[in-house]
Design an enzyme around this catalytic site. Structure first.
Site, mmCIF file in Angstrom:
data_model
loop_
_atom_site.group_PDB
_atom_site.id
_atom_site.type_symbol
_atom_site.label_atom_id
_atom_site.label_comp_id
_atom_site.label_asym_id
_atom_site.label_seq_id
_atom_site.Cartn_x
_atom_site.Cartn_y
_atom_site.Cartn_z
ATOM 1 C CG ASP A 134 -8.133 5.131 -2.075
ATOM 2 O OD1 ASP A 134 -7.534 5.680 -1.140
ATOM 3 O OD2 ASP A 134 -7.744 4.091 -2.634
ATOM 4 C CG HIS A 144 -3.253 0.019 -5.428
ATOM 5 N ND1 HIS A 144 -3.759 -0.140 -4.148
ATOM 6 C CD2 HIS A 144 -2.716 1.257 -5.449
ATOM 7 C CE1 HIS A 144 -3.537 0.953 -3.454
ATOM 8 N NE2 HIS A 144 -2.916 1.824 -4.215
ATOM 9 C CG ASP A 145 0.427 0.645 -3.319
ATOM 10 O OD1 ASP A 145 0.326 1.169 -4.439
ATOM 11 O OD2 ASP A 145 -0.010 1.173 -2.274
ATOM 12 C CD GLU A 171 -1.706 2.923 2.451
ATOM 13 O OE1 GLU A 171 -1.074 2.191 1.683
ATOM 14 O OE2 GLU A 171 -1.802 4.144 2.275
ATOM 15 C CG ASP A 192 -3.286 7.080 -0.027
ATOM 16 O OD1 ASP A 192 -3.096 5.931 -0.453
ATOM 17 O OD2 ASP A 192 -2.470 8.013 -0.188
HETATM 18 O O1 ISL Z 1 4.092 1.105 -2.532
HETATM 19 C C1 ISL Z 1 4.707 1.624 -1.649
HETATM 20 C C2 ISL Z 1 6.070 2.054 -1.791
HETATM 21 O O2 ISL Z 1 6.869 0.927 -1.909
HETATM 22 C C3 ISL Z 1 4.105 1.902 -0.375
HETATM 23 O O3 ISL Z 1 5.020 2.343 0.550
HETATM 24 C C4 ISL Z 1 3.048 2.949 -0.604
HETATM 25 O O4 ISL Z 1 3.612 4.090 -1.156
HETATM 26 C C5 ISL Z 1 2.397 3.310 0.694
HETATM 27 O O5 ISL Z 1 1.782 2.147 1.149
HETATM 28 C C6 ISL Z 1 1.363 4.385 0.474
HETATM 29 O O6 ISL Z 1 0.505 4.018 -0.532
HETATM 30 C C7 ISL Z 1 -0.569 4.833 -0.864
HETATM 31 O O7 ISL Z 1 -0.202 6.176 -1.085
HETATM 32 C C8 ISL Z 1 0.597 6.448 -2.229
HETATM 33 C C9 ISL Z 1 0.097 5.766 -3.498
HETATM 34 O O8 ISL Z 1 1.081 5.849 -4.505
HETATM 35 C C10 ISL Z 1 -0.250 4.323 -3.258
HETATM 36 O O9 ISL Z 1 -0.768 3.738 -4.431
HETATM 37 C C11 ISL Z 1 -1.234 4.298 -2.126
HETATM 38 O O10 ISL Z 1 -1.721 3.004 -1.864
HETATM 39 C C12 ISL Z 1 0.571 7.937 -2.400
HETATM 40 O O11 ISL Z 1 -0.745 8.390 -2.419
#
Ligand code: ISL
Length: 556
Positions: free
Chosen positions: A98, A328-329, A254, A199
């Site tokens: 990541d 994971h989100d 992403e 990310d």
């Molecule tokens: O889970 C979300 C909010 O509802 C998504 O919008 C998420 O924040 C977005 O996809 C970005 O995610 C990534 O960056 C974030 C981190 O918290 C997430 O785990 C990661 O996947 C900040 O680094």
């Protein structure tokens, strides 16, 4: 166009805190991952996407990095990392790291320097702005709630943070930021890692006039107008030229707001930027202008199919997409998209797998999805860890007028901790995850849903995933076939075709718990059943599709 290895691969995402604890700390770690690599080899996956394992104060579970070249001690040491990488490679598994470079932690040395004085050489590594009429420079709200601005007493300016205030945004307008990031990427690639999942890479370019917008019920305006998509591409092209072109990598961007059109830049098969996009249109079909994603509605199948159709046909032959239900989100796939009741869980989890894995794109499996793991029955916020969920609970109950029960219903449906409860390895009370106190609760259904019960059972969800992964490896049609959606208006069935050089495959999935009358098109008379795609033990029945049934037919 020459096939790239990542087009035929299946990726498995590991969220290290929740995968396997080897010390009894209650938190997963790198030696735990190494121990479980044979399990992943047995599943047959090709690539691991490893969520962050870097040094971090863990405000956002590692998505807040304080040293990009060190391992968080809770996960182990750099020697542990090297051993994991070597073991994975010896099993034919690649590891993609990541890369979190939209922001760092506020405890990163760069930020400590940056905030120490206005003329520090690191000042411009981040975005600093003066107050405007004693107020914040703009009124946009961050992804995790609250303002995107945080006041700094020492230097009397605000800094930008699109996520938590412990995640200050890096300023990519400063060329030294790119230099640092590219050096660091080079360092990991030279070490032997196989690529990066980037990310929120689609957010690194901003409208630095920092506009304000129309405030919603929280008092803040939406964030998305801040992002300048065109500004991201020159950085990625530069990254390709200066770093990625030296290695054979898989890179995943992403990009939550990606459209089919912008994805053609991010993930063009000409290799000018990244290997593939990871976009969210299909998991963003519900929501509310005021409450964002925090609703309990289920997405409509017709909408879901339309989104997949648009991406599958839009990128065909031009660019490459990621396929996923879970990460994971996101909440757990079987709970969100299918049916996690005892009666239908296994069947519907397999149906989801067939539906996704036979499309064009690189499929991702999020840890535990291959077992049909489910959402967690959260009753109150005491067992919820995620900072985003706590902000959301406050917003729902204070700004949006929801009762505690309504807010908890949203948590159970949507919150990110559903995906983050520990991996269920066996039926013991701590699921074989830890001998200590787990950092997040273990789902009590580990007594039934666990790896030990499934790995050697040919009828298990695990075995179904194994079959689909194996199929992709030997089928050009699955990797490259053109996609055509059938029955777009059915609220019950997801039916599509793939076609390559005269060979055709029909994929049929019932998203409901009842039988649906439906006739296989005549041109498939005499077609061969694709065993790996089927989730009922006996052959499909003429004229109907059984509850949550999935099957595929191959015709020449
Ligand atoms: O889970 C979300 C909010 O509802 C998504 O919008 C998420 O924040 C977005 O996809 C970005 O995610 C990534 O960056 C974030 C981190 O918290 C997430 O785990 C990661 O996947 C900040 O680094």
């Amino acid at each position: 166009m020459k096939e790239q290895w990542w087009q035929r691969s299946v990726v498995y995402q590991i969220y290290p805190k929740s995968f396997q604890d080897s010390t009894g700390s209650g938190t997963g770690d790198i030696p735990g991952i190494t121990r479980r690599l044979p399990y992943l080899a047995k599943l047959g996956i090709d690539v691991i996407w490893l969520s962050p394992v870097y040094e971090s104060p863990m405000d956002d579970n590692g998505y807040d990095i304080s040293d990009y070249r060190a391992i968080w001690p809770g996960f182990g040491t750099m020697e542990d990392f090297d051993e994991m990488l070597a073991t994975a490679h010896s099993l034919g598994i690649k590891i993609v790291m990541d890369l979190v470079v939209n922001h760092s932690s506020d405890e990163h040395e760069w930020f400590k320097q940056s905030r120490s004085s206005r003329d520090n050489p690191y000042r411009d590594y981040y975005y600093w702005r003066d107050a405007v009429d004693e107020h914040e420079p703009s009124n946009m709200g961050g992804v995790f709630g609250g303002s995107i601005w945080e006041w700094d007493e020492t230097t009397q300016q605000y800094y930008l943070h699109c996520f938590s205030k412990k995640q200050p945004d890096l300023n990519w307008e400063n060329p030294r930021v790119a230099d640092e990031v590219f050096d660091m990427m080079d360092w990991w690639l030279a070490k032997g890692v196989d690529g990066f999942r980037m990310d929120v890479i689609g957010m690194i370019a901003k409208d630095t006039s920092f506009p304000s917008g129309e405030p919603g019920p929280t008092g803040y305006a939406p964030l998305f107008p801040l992002i300048v998509d065109e500004g991201v591409h020159p950085h990625l092209q530069d990254m390709r030229r200066r770093v990625l072109s030296k290695y054979d990598t898989m890179t995943v961007g992403e990009v939550s707001g990606a459209t089919v059109e912008t994805a053609k830049k991010y993930a063009n098969l000409d290799g000018s930027e990244l290997s593939m996009v990871f976009q969210f249109e299909h998991v963003s079909l519900t929501g509310d202008p005021d409450r964002g994603k925090w609703v309990t509605d289920k997405p409509r199948l017709v909408d879901l199919k339309q989104v997949f159709d648009h991406w599958e046909t839009g990128l065909d032959g031009v660019a490459w997409n990621s396929l996923f239900w879970d990460n994971h989100d996101q909440p757990r796939a079987v709970s969100r998209w299918a049916n996690d009741s005892d009666e239908w869980r296994e069947l519907s989890a397999k149906m989801l797998a067939t539906c996704l894995h036979l499309m064009q794109g690189t499929p991702y499996i999020y840890q535990g999805e291959e077992l049909g793991m489910t959402n967690y029955p959260f009753e109150d916020m005491s067992l919820v860890n995620d900072l985003e969920a706590h902000d959301a609970y406050r917003m729902l109950t204070q700004d949006c007028g929801c009762s505690h029960e309504e807010a908890m219903a949203c948590m159970r449906e949507i919150c990110r901790d559903n995906a983050r409860t520990p991996m269920q390895w066996d039926a013991s009370p701590k699921a074989g995850f830890t001998t200590g106190e787990p950092w997040l609760p273990i789902n009590p259904n580990c007594a039934i849903i666990n790896a030990a019960a499934q790995v050697d059972d040919p009828g298990s969800v695990f075995a179904h995933y194994q079959g689909l992964i194996a199929l992709r490896k030997q089928s050009d049609l699955v990797v490259h076939g053109h996609f055509r959606l059938l029955e777009p208006w059915s609220e019950e069935l997801f039916v599509y075709e793939r076609e390559l050089d005269g060979q055709r495959m029909l994929v049929v999935c019932n998203f409901t718990d009842h039988e649906v009358a439906w006739q296989v098109p005549e041109e498939y008379a005499g077609a061969v059943l694709v065993e790996a795609a089927c989730n009922y033990a006996d052959a499909p029945q003429a004229g109907l599709v059984r509850p949550y049934e999935a099957f595929a037919l191959m015709a020449e």
